[in-house]
Design a protein around this motif. Structure first.
Motif, PDB file in Angstrom:
ATOM      1  N   LEU A  23       0.837  -1.207   0.000  1.00 45.33           N
ATOM      2  CA  LEU A  23       0.000   0.000   0.000  1.00 45.33           C
ATOM      3  C   LEU A  23       0.870   1.255   0.000  1.00 45.33           C
ATOM      4  O   LEU A  23       0.585   2.222  -0.739  1.00 45.33           O
ATOM      5  CB  LEU A  23      -0.923  -0.016   1.223  1.00 45.33           C
ATOM      6  CG  LEU A  23      -2.058  -1.041   1.189  1.00 45.33           C
ATOM      7  CD1 LEU A  23      -2.710  -1.140   2.561  1.00 45.33           C
ATOM      8  CD2 LEU A  23      -3.111  -0.680   0.143  1.00 45.33           C
ATOM      9  N   ASP A  24       1.935   1.270   0.810  1.00 44.14           N
ATOM     10  CA  ASP A  24       2.807   2.446   0.869  1.00 44.14           C
ATOM     11  C   ASP A  24       3.516   2.654  -0.464  1.00 44.14           C
ATOM     12  O   ASP A  24       3.686   3.803  -0.922  1.00 44.14           O
ATOM     13  CB  ASP A  24       3.823   2.277   1.999  1.00 44.14           C
ATOM     14  CG  ASP A  24       3.169   2.349   3.376  1.00 44.14           C
ATOM     15  OD1 ASP A  24       2.049   2.886   3.467  1.00 44.14           O
ATOM     16  OD2 ASP A  24       3.768   1.846   4.354  1.00 44.14           O
ATOM     17  N   THR A  25       3.963   1.562  -1.121  1.00 41.70           N
ATOM     18  CA  THR A  25       4.613   1.681  -2.424  1.00 41.70           C
ATOM     19  C   THR A  25       3.656   2.273  -3.457  1.00 41.70           C
ATOM     20  O   THR A  25       4.030   3.147  -4.247  1.00 41.70           O
ATOM     21  CB  THR A  25       5.108   0.300  -2.882  1.00 41.70           C
ATOM     22  OG1 THR A  25       6.042  -0.209  -1.939  1.00 41.70           O
ATOM     23  CG2 THR A  25       5.777   0.400  -4.245  1.00 41.70           C
ATOM     24  N   THR A  26       2.416   1.808  -3.461  1.00 42.66           N
ATOM     25  CA  THR A  26       1.426   2.341  -4.397  1.00 42.66           C
ATOM     26  C   THR A  26       1.173   3.822  -4.134  1.00 42.66           C
ATOM     27  O   THR A  26       1.052   4.630  -5.077  1.00 42.66           O
ATOM     28  CB  THR A  26       0.117   1.551  -4.269  1.00 42.66           C
ATOM     29  OG1 THR A  26       0.393   0.153  -4.437  1.00 42.66           O
ATOM     30  CG2 THR A  26      -0.881   1.981  -5.312  1.00 42.66           C
ATOM     31  N   LEU A  27       1.088   4.205  -2.867  1.00 43.34           N
ATOM     32  CA  LEU A  27       0.882   5.623  -2.537  1.00 43.34           C
ATOM     33  C   LEU A  27       2.064   6.476  -3.002  1.00 43.34           C
ATOM     34  O   LEU A  27       1.869   7.626  -3.450  1.00 43.34           O
ATOM     35  CB  LEU A  27       0.676   5.769  -1.030  1.00 43.34           C
ATOM     36  CG  LEU A  27      -0.645   5.230  -0.476  1.00 43.34           C
ATOM     37  CD1 LEU A  27      -0.627   5.257   1.045  1.00 43.34           C
ATOM     38  CD2 LEU A  27      -1.823   6.050  -1.006  1.00 43.34           C
ATOM     39  N   ASN A  28       3.278   5.943  -2.925  1.00 43.82           N
ATOM     40  CA  ASN A  28       4.447   6.692  -3.411  1.00 43.82           C
ATOM     41  C   ASN A  28       4.362   6.950  -4.908  1.00 43.82           C
ATOM     42  O   ASN A  28       4.717   8.024  -5.387  1.00 43.82           O
ATOM     43  CB  ASN A  28       5.733   5.934  -3.077  1.00 43.82           C
ATOM     44  CG  ASN A  28       6.060   5.969  -1.595  1.00 43.82           C
ATOM     45  OD1 ASN A  28       5.615   6.875  -0.885  1.00 43.82           O
ATOM     46  ND2 ASN A  28       6.810   4.988  -1.121  1.00 43.82           N
ATOM     47  N   VAL A  55      -4.349  -4.410  -8.073  1.00 45.04           N
ATOM     48  CA  VAL A  55      -5.638  -4.159  -7.419  1.00 45.04           C
ATOM     49  C   VAL A  55      -5.551  -2.904  -6.563  1.00 45.04           C
ATOM     50  O   VAL A  55      -6.422  -2.016  -6.616  1.00 45.04           O
ATOM     51  CB  VAL A  55      -6.066  -5.377  -6.578  1.00 45.04           C
ATOM     52  CG1 VAL A  55      -7.336  -5.052  -5.784  1.00 45.04           C
ATOM     53  CG2 VAL A  55      -6.309  -6.594  -7.461  1.00 45.04           C
ATOM     54  N   PHE A  56      -4.481  -2.799  -5.750  1.00 47.34           N
ATOM     55  CA  PHE A  56      -4.323  -1.628  -4.897  1.00 47.34           C
ATOM     56  C   PHE A  56      -4.198  -0.359  -5.735  1.00 47.34           C
ATOM     57  O   PHE A  56      -4.764   0.690  -5.381  1.00 47.34           O
ATOM     58  CB  PHE A  56      -3.084  -1.791  -4.005  1.00 47.34           C
ATOM     59  CG  PHE A  56      -3.199  -2.891  -2.987  1.00 47.34           C
ATOM     60  CD1 PHE A  56      -4.445  -3.360  -2.608  1.00 47.34           C
ATOM     61  CD2 PHE A  56      -2.076  -3.460  -2.391  1.00 47.34           C
ATOM     62  CE1 PHE A  56      -4.565  -4.368  -1.653  1.00 47.34           C
ATOM     63  CE2 PHE A  56      -2.195  -4.451  -1.450  1.00 47.34           C
ATOM     64  CZ  PHE A  56      -3.435  -4.912  -1.093  1.00 47.34           C
ATOM     65  N   MET A  57      -3.453  -0.419  -6.864  1.00 51.93           N
ATOM     66  CA  MET A  57      -3.283   0.749  -7.721  1.00 51.93           C
ATOM     67  C   MET A  57      -4.624   1.205  -8.293  1.00 51.93           C
ATOM     68  O   MET A  57      -4.956   2.401  -8.287  1.00 51.93           O
ATOM     69  CB  MET A  57      -2.290   0.427  -8.849  1.00 51.93           C
ATOM     70  CG  MET A  57      -2.164   1.523  -9.888  1.00 51.93           C
ATOM     71  SD  MET A  57      -1.577   3.092  -9.193  1.00 51.93           S
ATOM     72  CE  MET A  57       0.142   2.725  -8.948  1.00 51.93           C
ATOM     73  N   ASN A  58      -5.453   0.233  -8.787  1.00 52.31           N
ATOM     74  CA  ASN A  58      -6.740   0.599  -9.380  1.00 52.31           C
ATOM     75  C   ASN A  58      -7.648   1.245  -8.342  1.00 52.31           C
ATOM     76  O   ASN A  58      -8.311   2.258  -8.613  1.00 52.31           O
ATOM     77  CB  ASN A  58      -7.419  -0.635  -9.968  1.00 52.31           C
ATOM     78  CG  ASN A  58      -6.738  -1.119 -11.236  1.00 52.31           C
ATOM     79  OD1 ASN A  58      -6.082  -0.345 -11.937  1.00 52.31           O
ATOM     80  ND2 ASN A  58      -6.869  -2.404 -11.537  1.00 52.31           N
TER      81      ASN A  58
END
Length: 620
Positions: A463-468, A500-503
């Protein structure tokens, strides 16, 4: 036949039970008779007088006449201390004999005398060694004032003669037993030949009272029935012959087997006729049905008669032709459907690829924008670094060749300022390079294209990587609220779960116009919907403060090609692909929304996905 045999035994048991009650009545009559005779004896004043004075000789003579006329086996008299005065009895030949103790005194049992203090008489039975059962009645003899002057004992013997009379009258065999199953007296001599404990099993608690026994080759049914004489309990076994019943049963068996045999023969004949006249056409029909699948043309059967089977055969032939025609048409339709399905899959692959390229383009655009800032900052600093380096090189040359001009040149080039500003420029370039490295590393961790197998991931790190990667769209506009609870590592295909998290996060960010908030929370679930999986589940919730969706939109949110974005802004495949990824991981994705409030996506995935034979094409 077994029930019939049981019914015979039951009827015989009922009959013997009635006979046993009749024997009980006979014993009661004996007791009543003894009581009447005792009352007659004690009314004789001479008897009371001679007992009180201990005159045994007179008592002997007085009682001898009573013994001959009253049918009693023995009469014995005792004084008030229980000492025997005289005894008169019948021997085995029915002769009256007497006994008057002279020297050795014989006493009545102290126990019986104690029992007689509170009662007028007591009754008991004694078992003798000479195949007799003595029924005893002991009574008190009192004077006119009620004072006890002595005792009288009356005995009736139950011996072979007694049993023979009952046997002749009831047509039964009889055996008298002690309460331990030992034979006392019997109507047939063979019963004395059995071992002492032979009948013991029939006297155990819960034992069946009815049993079978052969008497010199003749089958008998015996019923054990309890009797009592005063304080003594004993048993009588009554046996009736089963010869006639067995003979009847044999005749019934013979008749039954004859009827069964006749029925079997008739059935065999019926089966043979049915097989040749009726079943053979049916067998032909069944054989044709079984060979229908392997034939390349319609199967037909010759019609041999005009019966119902003939009509059935004609119907089968017509059905066979129709099925063959329908099968041919179905094969053509299947071929057409397979071709259309192949075209549809190709089209779907292209559309999915297109959607992935659009998503990739959006991601690359965001990453490029995010990279532009640190790279541009580094680029702008390079001009100053180049100028500072040229000046420092020139100052070094002057210091080597003409030291006298060094001071003036350092003031001209502002050497002190360069010394202070140069480390700042280098540190600034290092920060920009570090930011660029972090962005590229996050992008590599997000895609993980080199990994095509299950691995453990930390959902918090994903989740943190996607937020970055989405930082370009988030910063200075959206506030992220994280509420991470301890969760186990999840076994999954990392790049697919990251997709999935990115979408979901991208949709949450794009749903907010202007300033807003996004809440991200995680938690571990042990028992989800009654599942017995001990490994557990992980729940990820993403909630935004965006526009929200209507109920009509929620119903179609996971449908392929459905989008609420404008033309060219979305393909409508992002959430559909995400739904498929979560489902293939054995999880579940939920969504709830309210217009004007916001939307929440909840992803629930197991710690271990379902076992699969090969790598699933979750995103294809």
């Amino acid at each position: 036949m077994i029930k019939y045999e049981k019914a015979i035994d039951h009827e015989l048991s009922q009959r013997l039970s009635g006979n046993a009650r009749e024997i009980g009545i006979i014993l009661n009559d004996y007791k009543t008779n003894l009581l009447q005779k005792r009352d007659r004896y004690v009314r004789d004043p001479s008897l009371t007088y001679h007992i009180s004075i201990g005159d045994g000789a007179t008592l002997k003579g007085l009682s001898s006449g009573w013994l001959k006329s009253d049918g009693i086996s023995s009469l014995t008299f005792f004084d008030r201390e229980g000492r025997m005065l005289a005894s008169v009895f019948k021997d085995d030949k029915e002769n009256v004999r007497s006994f008057v103790p002279v020297q050795d005194a014989v006493f009545l049992s102290a126990k019986y005398m104690a029992d007689l203090k509170d009662s007028k008489e007591i009754s008991l039975a004694e078992f003798t060694e000479n195949q007799k059962l003595n029924l005893i009645l002991i009574s008190k003899v009192t004077a006119a004032g009620g004072r006890t002057v002595g005792y009288i004992e009356q005995i009736v013997d139950l011996n072979k003669d007694f049993l023979s009379k009952i046997k002749n009258r009831l047509k039964l065999e009889l055996i008298l037993f002690k309460d331990n199953g030992q034979v006392v007296v019997a109507s047939h001599p063979d019963f004395y030949l059995y071992k002492k404990d032979f009948f013991k099993n029939y006297f155990r608690p819960g034992a069946e009272p009815f049993f079978d026994l052969n008497v010199r080759g003749n089958p008998y049914g015996f019923l054990v029935y309890p009797l009592d004489w005063g304080i003594t309990k004993f048993y009588v076994a009554l046996g009736a012959s089963k010869s006639e019943a067995i003979a009847v049963l044999k005749n019934v068996n013979y008749t039954f087997m004859t009827v069964v045999g006749a029925v079997v023969v008739l059935l065999i004949l019926t089966i043979l006729v049915t097989s040749s006249w009726v079943l053979k056409p049916l067998y032909d029909l069944v054989e044709a049905l079984q060979s229908f699948e392997s034939q390349e043309q319609a199967v037909t059967i010759p019609v041999k008669n005009d019966t119902e089977i003939g009509l059935l055969t004609e119907s089968f032939n017509e059905m066979s032709k129709k099925i063959w025609t329908a099968r041919s048409d179905l094969r053509k339709k299947i071929t057409e459907l397979e071709s259309a399905n192949k075209e549809l899959k190709d089209t779907q692959t292209k559309l999915v690829h297109s959607a992935k390229m659009v998503s990739l383009g959006q991601l690359v655009a965001g990453v490029a924008h995010e990279l532009n800032n640190p790279i541009g900052f580094i680029y702008s600093n390079m001009t100053h670094l180049q100028d500072y380096s040229e000046k420092l090189i020139e100052i070094a040359d002057v210091a080597e060749k003409d030291p006298k001009k060094l001071t003036a040149l350092k003031e001209e080039y502002e050497f002190d300022y360069i010394v202070k500003d140069l480390p700042k420029l280098v540190s600034s370039c290092q920060d920009g390079a570090r930011r660029t490295r972090d962005i590229v590393l996050g992008l590599r961790n997000f895609s993980r294209l080199e990994e095509a197998k299950l691995q453990e991931i930390d959902v918090h790190q994903s989740l943190d990587t996607t937020l970055n990667l989405l930082q370009g769209e988030i910063k200075n506009r959206i506030e992220i609220h994280r509420q991470y609870e301890p969760t186990p590592l999840v076994h999954c295909y990392a790049s697919q779960v990251n997709q999935v998290f990115m979408n979901i996060l991208s949709n949450a960010v794009q749903a907010i116009d202007g300033q807003g908030h996004v809440w991200i929370s995680t938690m571990a679930l042990k028992d989800y919907k009654g599942s017995k999986d001990k490994t557990g589940w992980v729940q990820i919730s993403v909630q935004d403060s965006g526009k929200g969706m209507s109920a009509e939109t929620l119903e179609k949110i996971f449908d392929p090609f459905f989008t609420t974005k404008g033309v060219g802004q979305g393909t409508g495949l992002g959430l559909s692909i995400s739904y498929g990824i979560v489902q293939n991981h054995g999880g579940e994705i939920q969504v709830r929304s309210q217009v004007g409030v916001g939307t929440e996506f909840i992803v629930i995935i197991p710690v271990y996905p379902p076992v699969q034979d090969k790598h699933p094409q979750l995103t294809s």
